[in-house]
Design an enzyme around this catalytic site. Structure first.
Site, PDB file in Angstrom:
ATOM      1  N   HIS A  34     -44.049 -89.334 -20.356  1.00 34.06           N
ATOM      2  CA  HIS A  34     -42.621 -89.069 -20.180  1.00 34.06           C
ATOM      3  C   HIS A  34     -42.283 -88.882 -18.724  1.00 34.06           C
ATOM      4  O   HIS A  34     -43.122 -88.611 -17.892  1.00 34.06           O
ATOM      5  CB  HIS A  34     -42.208 -87.808 -20.948  1.00 34.06           C
ATOM      6  CG  HIS A  34     -42.879 -86.578 -20.424  1.00 34.06           C
ATOM      7  ND1 HIS A  34     -42.334 -85.793 -19.452  1.00 34.06           N
ATOM      8  CD2 HIS A  34     -44.072 -86.044 -20.716  1.00 34.06           C
ATOM      9  CE1 HIS A  34     -43.169 -84.806 -19.186  1.00 34.06           C
ATOM     10  NE2 HIS A  34     -44.219 -84.941 -19.933  1.00 34.06           N
ATOM     11  N   GLU A  91     -53.062 -90.279 -11.813  1.00 33.77           N
ATOM     12  CA  GLU A  91     -52.576 -91.592 -12.186  1.00 33.77           C
ATOM     13  C   GLU A  91     -53.350 -92.695 -11.470  1.00 33.77           C
ATOM     14  O   GLU A  91     -54.030 -92.457 -10.473  1.00 33.77           O
ATOM     15  CB  GLU A  91     -51.070 -91.686 -11.883  1.00 33.77           C
ATOM     16  CG  GLU A  91     -50.406 -93.016 -12.179  1.00 33.77           C
ATOM     17  CD  GLU A  91     -50.522 -93.504 -13.624  1.00 33.77           C
ATOM     18  OE1 GLU A  91     -51.658 -93.584 -14.136  1.00 33.77           O
ATOM     19  OE2 GLU A  91     -49.483 -93.832 -14.224  1.00 33.77           O
TER      20      GLU A  91
END
Length: 261
Positions: A34, A91
């Protein structure tokens, strides 16, 4: 790892939690990707509606992940929940595409090439070079000082992200899950894809079509006696909303939307 992302993070959560109706011999893993702006509106609402509760939080070293942890903790009224931060949940590193708008890169290299770099299993984007404005910020970031030099990446594909994430997932996170701990893992978009590929055994070709809806928890259930996965993945959101978000994530977008990292 996608160490720096100027725009809002596409963060996901892995949650291990009991539902109210769950048998005590069953534990659940919930994955959620999200943007920070949706953390409270969608993520917290979904977790609260399905009565998810946690004993421990895992997250990356990135600020946007920590901000999301705060939003989730505040929204669920947690004040002293232990948080474990690990670089393996950072990430993906998009190499020399880091920091650039996806649409700008698509105009430069072509949409097909950008989608290959974004979605393929093992095609590496160009390595980051010292001239990239984020090169020094990444390499000199004190948060990353404990990452071994020989595995500190200059670029990553999904394949490299999987290799990086799995040791933490299998040796630490799943160990907690199968002990019965209710674990929330806050991470990032490609990390979500990496874990879902591993958990669901998705093929290298099929994973290119997987789009994780923003802000939507998805549940994986494990039997604590057999340590085996049971039941199908379940999204904790309206089916139409999930479909709409998946379509949005799949697109490159315009000049005002997401960076490559």
């Amino acid at each position: 790892m996608e160490f720096i992302r100027p725009s809002l993070g596409k963060i996901f959560k892995t949650t291990v939690a009991y539902s109210a109706a769950a048998n005590m011999n069953t534990n659940k893993v919930v994955l959620l990707r999200h943007g920070l702006e949706y953390a409270s509106k969608i993520a917290v609402a979904g977790l609260r509606k399905h009565k998810m509760e946690f004993d421990l939080i895992y997250t990356s070293l990135l600020l946007r992940a920590h901000q999301t942890v705060d939003v989730i903790a505040n929204g669920m009224n947690y004040s002293n929940l232990p948080v474990r931060c690990h670089w393996r949940l950072n990430e993906r590193h998009y190499g020399n595409l880091t920091g650039y708008n996806k649409r700008e890169m698509a105009d430069k290299f072509g949409e097909e090439q950008i989608q290959i770099w974004r979605r393929s299993y093992d095609v590496l984007p160009p390595k980051i070079v010292p001239e990239n404005p984020f090169y020094c910020k990444i390499r000199n970031n004190p948060k990353f000082k404990n990452i071994p030099e020989d595995i500190f990446p200059d670029t990553e594909s999904l394949k490299e992200v999987i290799a990086r994430v799995l040791p933490l997932w299998e040796c630490d996170i799943m160990k907690e899950v199968l002990k019965g701990s209710r674990v929330l893992v806050v991470a990032h978009g490609t990390v979500v894809r990496a874990l879902i590929k591993h958990i669901d055994g998705i093929g290298e070709k099929e994973i290119t079509e997987l789009n994780i809806p923003n802000s939507v928890p998805c549940v994986f259930e494990y039997d604590l006696k057999t340590c085996k996965r049971v039941n199908k993945m379940q999204y904790l959101a309206d089916e139409e909303y999930v479909k709409k978000e998946q379509e949005k994530v799949a697109k490159i977008g315009d000049y005002t939307t997401g960076k490559m990292i």
